[in-house]
Design an enzyme around this catalytic site. Sequence first.
Site, PDB file in Angstrom:
ATOM      1  N   LYS A 142      -1.071  -1.797   0.015  1.00 29.81           N
ATOM      2  CA  LYS A 142      -2.304  -1.335   0.662  1.00 29.81           C
ATOM      3  C   LYS A 142      -2.714   0.048   0.176  1.00 29.81           C
ATOM      4  O   LYS A 142      -3.905   0.331   0.049  1.00 29.81           O
ATOM      5  CB  LYS A 142      -2.134  -1.316   2.184  1.00 29.81           C
ATOM      6  CG  LYS A 142      -2.135  -2.708   2.792  1.00 29.81           C
ATOM      7  CD  LYS A 142      -2.373  -2.662   4.295  1.00 29.81           C
ATOM      8  CE  LYS A 142      -2.503  -4.060   4.857  1.00 29.81           C
ATOM      9  NZ  LYS A 142      -2.736  -4.087   6.284  1.00 29.81           N
ATOM     10  N   LYS A 183      -1.651 -14.141  -2.349  1.00 29.49           N
ATOM     11  CA  LYS A 183      -1.793 -14.781  -1.031  1.00 29.49           C
ATOM     12  C   LYS A 183      -3.255 -14.753  -0.564  1.00 29.49           C
ATOM     13  O   LYS A 183      -4.017 -13.865  -0.955  1.00 29.49           O
ATOM     14  CB  LYS A 183      -0.860 -14.129  -0.009  1.00 29.49           C
ATOM     15  CG  LYS A 183      -1.248 -12.751   0.397  1.00 29.49           C
ATOM     16  CD  LYS A 183      -0.443 -12.253   1.607  1.00 29.49           C
ATOM     17  CE  LYS A 183      -1.031 -10.917   2.026  1.00 29.49           C
ATOM     18  NZ  LYS A 183      -0.493 -10.277   3.151  1.00 29.49           N
ATOM     19  N   LYS A 207      -7.588 -11.391   3.927  1.00 23.19           N
ATOM     20  CA  LYS A 207      -8.870 -10.904   4.449  1.00 23.19           C
ATOM     21  C   LYS A 207      -9.523  -9.946   3.462  1.00 23.19           C
ATOM     22  O   LYS A 207     -10.733  -9.789   3.442  1.00 23.19           O
ATOM     23  CB  LYS A 207      -8.643 -10.092   5.741  1.00 23.19           C
ATOM     24  CG  LYS A 207      -8.100 -10.868   6.909  1.00 23.19           C
ATOM     25  CD  LYS A 207      -7.680  -9.901   8.042  1.00 23.19           C
ATOM     26  CE  LYS A 207      -6.832 -10.584   9.079  1.00 23.19           C
ATOM     27  NZ  LYS A 207      -6.245  -9.721  10.082  1.00 23.19           N
TER      28      LYS A 207
HETATM   29  P1  TYM Z   1      -2.137  -9.659   9.898  1.00 25.14           P
HETATM   30  O1  TYM Z   1      -3.240  -9.325  10.836  1.00 25.14           O
HETATM   31  O2  TYM Z   1      -2.256  -9.191   8.485  1.00 25.14           O
HETATM   32  O3  TYM Z   1      -1.918 -11.220   9.844  1.00 25.14           O
HETATM   33  C1  TYM Z   1      -1.780 -11.985  11.023  1.00 25.14           C
HETATM   34  C2  TYM Z   1      -0.760 -13.091  10.818  1.00 25.14           C
HETATM   35  O4  TYM Z   1      -1.189 -13.968   9.765  1.00 25.14           O
HETATM   36  C3  TYM Z   1      -0.130 -14.118   8.818  1.00 25.14           C
HETATM   37  N1  TYM Z   1      -0.726 -14.302   7.473  1.00 25.14           N
HETATM   38  C4  TYM Z   1      -0.452 -15.338   6.675  1.00 25.14           C
HETATM   39  N2  TYM Z   1       0.360 -16.405   6.829  1.00 25.14           N
HETATM   40  C5  TYM Z   1       0.397 -17.310   5.823  1.00 25.14           C
HETATM   41  N3  TYM Z   1      -0.314 -17.183   4.662  1.00 25.14           N
HETATM   42  C6  TYM Z   1      -1.134 -16.119   4.462  1.00 25.14           C
HETATM   43  N4  TYM Z   1      -1.852 -16.015   3.341  1.00 25.14           N
HETATM   44  C7  TYM Z   1      -1.230 -15.133   5.498  1.00 25.14           C
HETATM   45  N5  TYM Z   1      -1.929 -13.984   5.638  1.00 25.14           N
HETATM   46  C8  TYM Z   1      -1.607 -13.482   6.863  1.00 25.14           C
HETATM   47  C9  TYM Z   1       0.649 -12.827   8.897  1.00 25.14           C
HETATM   48  O5  TYM Z   1       1.965 -12.989   8.401  1.00 25.14           O
HETATM   49  C10 TYM Z   1       0.626 -12.563  10.401  1.00 25.14           C
HETATM   50  O6  TYM Z   1       1.621 -13.315  11.053  1.00 25.14           O
HETATM   51  N6  TYM Z   1       1.438  -6.386  10.955  1.00 25.14           N
HETATM   52  C11 TYM Z   1       0.794  -7.595  11.424  1.00 25.14           C
HETATM   53  C12 TYM Z   1       0.278  -7.496  12.845  1.00 25.14           C
HETATM   54  C13 TYM Z   1       1.308  -7.046  13.822  1.00 25.14           C
HETATM   55  C14 TYM Z   1       2.403  -7.808  14.325  1.00 25.14           C
HETATM   56  C15 TYM Z   1       3.076  -6.955  15.242  1.00 25.14           C
HETATM   57  C16 TYM Z   1       2.849  -9.106  14.083  1.00 25.14           C
HETATM   58  C17 TYM Z   1       1.347  -5.808  14.406  1.00 25.14           C
HETATM   59  N7  TYM Z   1       2.415  -5.765  15.248  1.00 25.14           N
HETATM   60  C18 TYM Z   1       4.201  -7.376  15.935  1.00 25.14           C
HETATM   61  C19 TYM Z   1       3.989  -9.525  14.784  1.00 25.14           C
HETATM   62  C20 TYM Z   1       4.652  -8.672  15.681  1.00 25.14           C
HETATM   63  C21 TYM Z   1      -0.380  -7.890  10.517  1.00 25.14           C
HETATM   64  O7  TYM Z   1      -0.953  -7.006   9.941  1.00 25.14           O
HETATM   65  O8  TYM Z   1      -0.752  -9.186  10.499  1.00 25.14           O
END
Ligand code: TYM
Length: 344
Positions: free
Chosen positions: A122, A206, A209
């Site tokens: 990032k 991957k 967004k």
């Molecule tokens: P975030 O918002 O980037 O993504 C949300 C969830 O979607 C999953 N994900 C994917 N899974 C499969 N293939 C993909 N291409 C893909 N892109 C995203 C992510 O693995 C995630 O599960 N840091 C986290 C948010 C967070 C969180 C937490 C999660 C903050 N605190 C505590 C679990 C527990 C995040 O940025 O996810």
Amino acid sequence: MTDQAPAPYAGPKRVLSGVQPTGDLHLGNYLGALVKFARLQHETQTFIFVADLHALTEWVDPKKLKSNVREITAAYLATGLDPKVATIFAQSAVPEHAELAWVFNCVARLGWLDRMTQFKDKAGKHKERSSVGLYTYPVLQAADILVYRATHVPVGEDQRQHLELTRDIAQKFNHDFEAPGFFPLPEALTQGPGARIMSLRDGSVKMSKSDPSDASRINLTDDADAIAQKVRKARTDADVLPEKVDDLAGRPEAQNLVGVYAALAGKTSQEVLDEYAGQGFGAFKPKLADLAVSVMGPIGGEMRRLLADPAEIDRILGAGAERARAVAAPVLADVKRIVGYWAG
Ligand code: TYM
């Protein structure tokens, strides 16, 4: 040390996860995370939040943040989360997350954070211009999880390293403060073919967004035509589908589309190949498009319906925050006592 030995965690399996309110949700978020939330809520206590504290690590328009939070909440509800069953809330409504994160900032080591690949991705070439929050973000994530003493965290593959850090923090806290087992060591739930969905334009990166190409992803809000068109235009190769999963090696786009089909249909990739081996993408893509439209199409419609009543979404988030705080506050109070804070 404390007057009383803190009790080790001996509660039930507890699930927690969250999603950042930044940009449209896509098929990867759905298959890697949301679909599992809806399933797990019926098995055990489930806490699902919108990570709006995390959203501030990169610039976000203050006028949009609240509506983004409502949009993610609508996605949770449209994909089957039931606010009467699961606890659904916004992270900023539960100050215990940020308070515990401070303590964890003092437990985590710089060397641990230096290894986080998501920060490197990032921040890119502009590390010195990134916010300090972006760097310490995985520490806040550990607090999100451990303030509920959660034991299981359904996430996509890309969050695995953050979960390992969470375990390291829990272990070091328990050890340094002589509180054995106070925090459980949570497990990432990443099983299944949806754990790493790749871009439709390039099977080696991957689905994300932040990809500038909208054609690289299927958004939860895409209508049927857009979904079908993106599947039709997805990059593929000229070979037919093989009989065995191992033979997809070296064909990232084919592997991804088979995985997407499997995850949407609730099958394994091998079961998909059993059905389509010997067929080319000319035959496979229309089937995949139909499946994607039948699963994803209704979600966008339901989200739009829910978003027409923001007051109801706010009510759900308000009630969820109250329930979340009732669990988080006693854990934080124990932590304050354990570390010896005057106000503990
Ligand atoms: P975030 O918002 O980037 O993504 C949300 C969830 O979607 C999953 N994900 C994917 N899974 C499969 N293939 C993909 N291409 C893909 N892109 C995203 C992510 O693995 C995630 O599960 N840091 C986290 C948010 C967070 C969180 C937490 C999660 C903050 N605190 C505590 C679990 C527990 C995040 O940025 O996810």
